[in-house]
Design a protein around this motif. Structure first.
Motif, short mmCIF file in Angstrom:
data_model
loop_
_atom_site.label_atom_id
_atom_site.label_comp_id
_atom_site.label_asym_id
_atom_site.label_seq_id
_atom_site.Cartn_x
_atom_site.Cartn_y
_atom_site.Cartn_z
N VAL A 7 2.13 9.47 -10.57
CA VAL A 7 0.69 9.24 -10.66
C VAL A 7 0.37 7.75 -10.58
O VAL A 7 -0.42 7.31 -9.75
CB VAL A 7 0.12 9.84 -11.96
CG1 VAL A 7 -1.36 9.47 -12.11
CG2 VAL A 7 0.28 11.35 -11.95
N TYR A 8 1.02 6.96 -11.42
CA TYR A 8 0.74 5.52 -11.42
C TYR A 8 1.26 4.84 -10.16
O TYR A 8 0.71 3.83 -9.71
CB TYR A 8 1.34 4.87 -12.67
CG TYR A 8 0.58 5.22 -13.93
CD1 TYR A 8 -0.66 4.64 -14.20
CD2 TYR A 8 1.08 6.14 -14.85
CE1 TYR A 8 -1.37 4.96 -15.34
CE2 TYR A 8 0.37 6.46 -16.00
CZ TYR A 8 -0.86 5.87 -16.24
OH TYR A 8 -1.57 6.19 -17.37
N ALA A 28 7.46 2.58 3.05
CA ALA A 28 7.69 1.20 3.53
C ALA A 28 6.46 0.67 4.26
O ALA A 28 6.08 -0.50 4.09
CB ALA A 28 8.91 1.17 4.44
N SER A 29 5.82 1.53 5.06
CA SER A 29 4.63 1.08 5.81
C SER A 29 3.47 0.76 4.86
O SER A 29 2.65 -0.10 5.16
CB SER A 29 4.20 2.15 6.81
OG SER A 29 3.73 3.32 6.15
N PHE A 30 3.41 1.43 3.72
CA PHE A 30 2.37 1.16 2.73
C PHE A 30 2.49 -0.27 2.16
O PHE A 30 1.52 -0.82 1.67
CB PHE A 30 2.44 2.16 1.59
CG PHE A 30 1.69 3.44 1.87
CD1 PHE A 30 1.48 3.86 3.17
CD2 PHE A 30 1.19 4.22 0.85
CE1 PHE A 30 0.80 5.02 3.44
CE2 PHE A 30 0.50 5.39 1.10
CZ PHE A 30 0.31 5.80 2.41
N PHE A 31 3.68 -0.83 2.23
CA PHE A 31 3.87 -2.22 1.79
C PHE A 31 3.78 -3.20 2.95
O PHE A 31 3.16 -4.26 2.85
CB PHE A 31 5.23 -2.37 1.09
CG PHE A 31 5.29 -1.76 -0.28
CD1 PHE A 31 4.86 -2.47 -1.39
CD2 PHE A 31 5.77 -0.47 -0.46
CE1 PHE A 31 4.90 -1.91 -2.67
CE2 PHE A 31 5.83 0.09 -1.73
CZ PHE A 31 5.39 -0.62 -2.84
N LEU A 32 4.40 -2.85 4.08
CA LEU A 32 4.48 -3.78 5.21
C LEU A 32 3.14 -4.00 5.89
O LEU A 32 2.79 -5.13 6.26
CB LEU A 32 5.51 -3.26 6.23
CG LEU A 32 6.95 -3.22 5.75
CD1 LEU A 32 7.86 -2.64 6.82
CD2 LEU A 32 7.43 -4.61 5.35
N GLY A 36 5.40 -4.98 -9.34
CA GLY A 36 4.96 -4.03 -10.37
C GLY A 36 4.94 -2.59 -9.86
O GLY A 36 5.38 -1.67 -10.55
N VAL A 37 4.45 -2.39 -8.65
CA VAL A 37 4.40 -1.05 -8.06
C VAL A 37 5.81 -0.51 -7.83
O VAL A 37 6.09 0.67 -8.10
CB VAL A 37 3.61 -1.08 -6.73
CG1 VAL A 37 3.69 0.29 -6.04
CG2 VAL A 37 2.15 -1.44 -6.99
N LEU A 38 6.71 -1.36 -7.36
CA LEU A 38 8.09 -0.93 -7.14
C LEU A 38 8.79 -0.57 -8.45
O LEU A 38 9.60 0.37 -8.50
CB LEU A 38 8.87 -2.03 -6.42
CG LEU A 38 8.48 -2.26 -4.95
CD1 LEU A 38 9.21 -3.48 -4.40
CD2 LEU A 38 8.80 -1.02 -4.12
#
Length: 367
Positions: free
Chosen positions: A152-153, A110-114, A141-143
């Motif tokens: 990996v992706y 979550a922190s990687f997005f927020l 797209g990442v989600l």
């Protein structure tokens, strides 16, 4: 072949160079990536600050490198904490059932997005709607990749959003440092006085400062920005800032704008002031804020103001514009007032109508 190798060993420093190469080869992949990154980062930062004196160029490049280096290792550390090990019962291995041995830590995900969203907001990336659209589409797209469980992706996607946030953060740190350096370079050499004592009469829309014995009428939809509320970038110019009149109540630099600067002495010749403004203009040009600068003839207005102007292309507010200084000549006070004007370039007019009205209404009430 052996004789050739022995010949190479006789080259001064060959053994030390070989030992250094071996040490480089022993570094981890992350450390090697950081070395490659450092080479490109230092080159870019030095090139970006090449317009400054050597001391400031190296200093700013160092600040930018330290900021980006901290962010680089912060991302590495965060990625190492992104997954945690899963203890599997021994029975799974005994019966040949395959299970993942690691899982993602939800709060780190979550922190990687927020955090990137917060960084984009603080650095002004969202001021352009395309920035919001880009990040929204990328995040979705990442989600989606996360839902199909392609690790990996998914990690590559997270890395991309973190690199964006790191790049914006390091650039903002460098930009703020550049603003501070510019302020120091153009900071007045004389002792500054308090010029924040402004009053505004709403019915007559008259702005006045008793310390400067100055009054001016503000047209509708124009606002005054007190010097005590300005940031370093808005204060930077020639002399001590006394205030800014602009067409925005939130952005002092929005066109048209008139910055009022104060000098405690009278100038019989405007050469020094014009040269100082040229240096200020050159700093904006070298920073890449403006382009296509063209010098105009000397100009006067109502036999009260005289000065010098330039046309240019504003990169930050994409348009052709005009800027320069007017010096108020006819008054009896022992100080000089300089008006730094920035406005849109209008065909058939020397200045925008509002600028002329403001300058015409200005009065110095000498005792």
């Amino acid at each position: 072949m052996i004789w050739f190798i022995n010949l190479l060993r006789k080259i001064p420093g060959w053994e030390k160079g070989t030992a250094a190469l071996h040490r480089l080869q022993e570094l981890s992949l992350t450390q090697k990536l950081f070395l490659v990154y450092s080479v490109f980062a230092i080159y870019f930062l030095l090139y970006h600050e090449a317009h400054l004196p050597l001391f400031w160029m190296i200093g700013l490049a160092f600040v930018g490198y330290i900021a980006s280096g901290i962010l680089f290792w912060g991302i590495v550390y965060a990625f190492r904490k992104l997954e945690t090990k899963v203890e599997l019962p021994a029975i799974f291995a005994e019966v040949g059932i395959a299970r993942p041995t690691t899982k993602f830590v939800p709060w780190i995900e979550a922190s990687f997005f927020l955090i990137p969203v917060l960084v984009c907001f603080l650095t002004g990336f969202f001021e352009n709607r395309s920035g919001i659209l880009f990040l929204a589409v990328y995040a979705v797209g990442v989600l989606l990749i996360r839902l199909i469980e392609n690790k990996v992706y998914y990690k590559i996607g997270l890395l991309g959003i973190l690199i964006l946030a790191a790049g914006l953060s390091s650039f903002k740190a460098l930009q703020l440092t550049e603003v501070w350096v510019a302020y120091i370079q153009f900071k007045p050499s004389f002792e500054e006085k308090d010029l924040s004592n402004w009053t505004f009469d709403e019915p007559s829309r008259t702005l006045s400062n008793p310390d400067l014995k100055l009054s001016v009428h503000l047209p509708e939809d124009f606002y005054f920005h007190n010097p005590k509320n300005l940031n370093l970038e808005s204060k930077t110019g020639i002399g001590q800032i006394a205030g800014i009149i602009s067409s925005s109540d939130t952005d002092p630099s929005r066109y048209p704008s008139i910055r009022i600067f104060y000098f405690p002495q009278r100038f019989e010749d405007d050469t020094q002031l014009v040269n100082d403004f040229k240096k200020f203009l050159d700093s904006l040009l070298e920073r890449g804020d403006i382009q296509e600068v063209n010098e105009l003839e000397r100009e006067s207005f109502e036999d009260r103001y005289y000065g010098k102007f330039w046309t240019f292309y504003d990169v930050l507010r994409p348009r052709y514009a005009k800027t320069g200084i007017f010096i108020l000549e006819k008054h009896k006070e022992p100080y000089t007032l300089v008006f730094l004007i920035s406005e849109s370039l209008i065909k058939g007019r020397k200045h925008e109508e509002a600028v002329e009205k403001i300058l015409s209404s200005l009065e110095v009430h000498s005792e």
